[in-house]
Scaffold this active site. Structure first.
Site, PDB file in Angstrom:
ATOM      1  N   CYS A 168       2.628  -4.404   0.100  1.00 19.06           N
ATOM      2  CA  CYS A 168       1.351  -3.678   0.158  1.00 19.06           C
ATOM      3  C   CYS A 168       0.553  -3.958  -1.113  1.00 19.06           C
ATOM      4  CB  CYS A 168       1.572  -2.168   0.236  1.00 19.06           C
ATOM      5  SG  CYS A 168       2.667  -1.634   1.534  1.00 19.06           S
ATOM      6  N   GLU A 186      -1.679  -0.784 -10.174  1.00 18.76           N
ATOM      7  CA  GLU A 186      -1.313  -1.942  -9.333  1.00 18.76           C
ATOM      8  C   GLU A 186      -0.702  -3.063 -10.171  1.00 18.76           C
ATOM      9  OE1 GLU A 186      -1.974  -2.298  -5.984  1.00 18.76           O
ATOM     10  OE2 GLU A 186      -3.253  -0.582  -5.609  1.00 18.76           O
TER      11      GLU A 186
END
Ligand code: FAD
Length: 392
Positions: free
Chosen positions: A246, A371
């Protein structure tokens, strides 16, 4: 913020590399950002409030699941269109882009890729339309850069699982209807599951006092003996590779998004420097300011090329995790440096909410950390080129 006069730089005529569909998708997103985001975003950021008024607009421009097939409510676009939408949204604000990224790549993507047909039918169309909003729970208080060490656990109770643990720094958590959460089973294997708001023992306190991504809500996910129905487990992939898959998709979108923030800072600084008169001439006519502006457009152009190529590779299914890391790291760093330089071009005006630069700069301090931090992406590149992991 004063009127949005943004003009996108395209120094190397890179629009020639885009298809008609790419240009149409980008034009729609650009027009929407000018109309719906720019007029309200400064106040939302000042008040540290996520502007819920933009949710339907995000859905309309295809920002929720741009590459998810149309049969599940997505826009069915390619990866370059996805990137261009993220670029335009982040041109407006990284916090708004964060909401779109989380919804698309961290909630819809795992349900689409790792979920069964019933889960896809149940959640994807409502996520695409914005009827449902989601969040992604991977980071924990004691595990940020090393999510593999997570402590959140599920225990098999026969007819259901029991979920215990906590996640923090979760975008959209305070208002999300569902959370895609990563937890270890008794065998220590990481599983993905969908937790729904309203389940007993599940709370989402908001994180306050942020100086960054103020127009995006951040919070915790707390699980105190939450009963998870077995049908809420994502069956088709487990292990750390599942959440990392993801992240690949989201980081790819961030690489594009950061270009948007950089373009906005550059464009604002260029315009201001031509209008601002000091010592009887525009400051744009001084060598020092030209150095700043020339270096900005050079870096933006390099990032545009790198990222367009990454998009082509991604469309062909050939983009590697390490290539995505390189683009995320390079582009966010580039945007942050441009924001800092552009802020100086505006002098004192640069610190005000009259212009978007300071907001972009503060936002990018989160984008460079989430991230995968700037350091971690460097280590990913280092590992890729040497074959030797240097994380420990
Ligand atoms: C606004 C915001 C929104 C977020 N949204 C989400 C979300 O929606 N979902 C989610 O799961 N998470 C989210 N995060 C969390 C984010 O992904 C983490 O903050 C990030 O992974 C870094 O973890 P950490 O903050 O614990 O830093 P740490 O991992 O503690 O790192 C601290 C410092 O140490 C460095 N470091 C760590 N390990 C190494 C190493 N091996 N070698 C060298 N240096 C190292 C890092 O680069 C960093 O500079 C969000 C964060 C922010 C700020």
């Amino acid at each position: 913020m004063s009127q949005d006069l943004f003009q996108a730089p395209d120094y190397y005529q890179l629009d020639d590399l885009l298809s008609e569909e790419h240009l149409l998708v980008r034009a729609a997103a650009r027009e929407w950002v000018k109309r719906a985001v720019s007029p309200i975003i400064e106040e939302a950021a000042q008040q540290a409030k996520f502007p819920t008024s933009i949710i339907s607009g995000l859905a309309e421009i295809g920002a929720f699941g741009p590459y998810i097939p149309e049969e599940y409510g997505g826009a069915g676009l390619d990866q370059i269109s996805y990137g261009l939408i993220m670029q335009e949204i982040e041109r407006g604000d990284s916090g708004v882009r964060s909401t779109a990224s989380v919804q698309s790549s961290l909630v819809m993507y795992p349900i689409w890729k790792y979920g069964n047909e019933a889960q896809k039918q149940k959640y994807l169309p409502k996520l695409a339309s914005g009827e449902l909003l989601g969040c992604f729970g991977l980071t924990e208080p004691n595990h940020g850069s090393n999510p593999g060490g997570m402590e959140t656990k599920i225990k098999d109770m026969g007819d259901h699982f029991l979920l215990n643990g906590a996640k923090m720094w979760i975008s959209n958590a305070p208002f999300a209807d569902i959370a895609v959460v990563w937890a270890k089973n008794e065998a220590g294997r990481i599983k993905g599951l969908v937790v729904e708001r309203g389940m007993e023992g599940f709370t989402t306190p908001e994180t306050h006092n942020k100086w960054s991504l103020r127009a995006s809500a951040t919070g915790e996910l707390i699980f105190d003996n939450v009963k998870i129905p077995k049908e809420n487990i994502l069956p088709n992939k487990d292990g750390l590779g599942a959440p990392l898959g993801c992240l690949d998709s989201a980081r790819y979108g961030i690489a594009w998004g950061a270009i948007g923030a950089a373009m906005d800072c550059y464009d604002t600084a260029l315009r201001y420097s031509k209008e601002r008169i000091q010592f009887d001439k525009p400051i744009a006519g001084t060598q020092l300011q030209q150095k700043k502006l020339a270096e900005m457009i050079t870096e933006i152009t390099k990032a545009q090329l790198l990222t367009w190529r990454l998009g082509v590779l991604k469309n062909e299914g050939r983009a590697t995790t390490a290539q995505i890391s390189m683009a995320k790291r390079n582009n966010v760093d580039m945007a942050l440096k441009i924001a800092r330089e552009a802020r100086q071009v505006l002098g004192a005006m640069g610190i005000t909410g009259e212009y978007s630069i300071m907001r972009h700069m503060m936002n990018l301090e989160s984008v460079v950390t989430y991230e995968g931090t700037h350091d971690i992406h460097l280590l990913i590149t280092g590992f890729d080129i040497t074959g030797i992991p240097a994380f420990k």
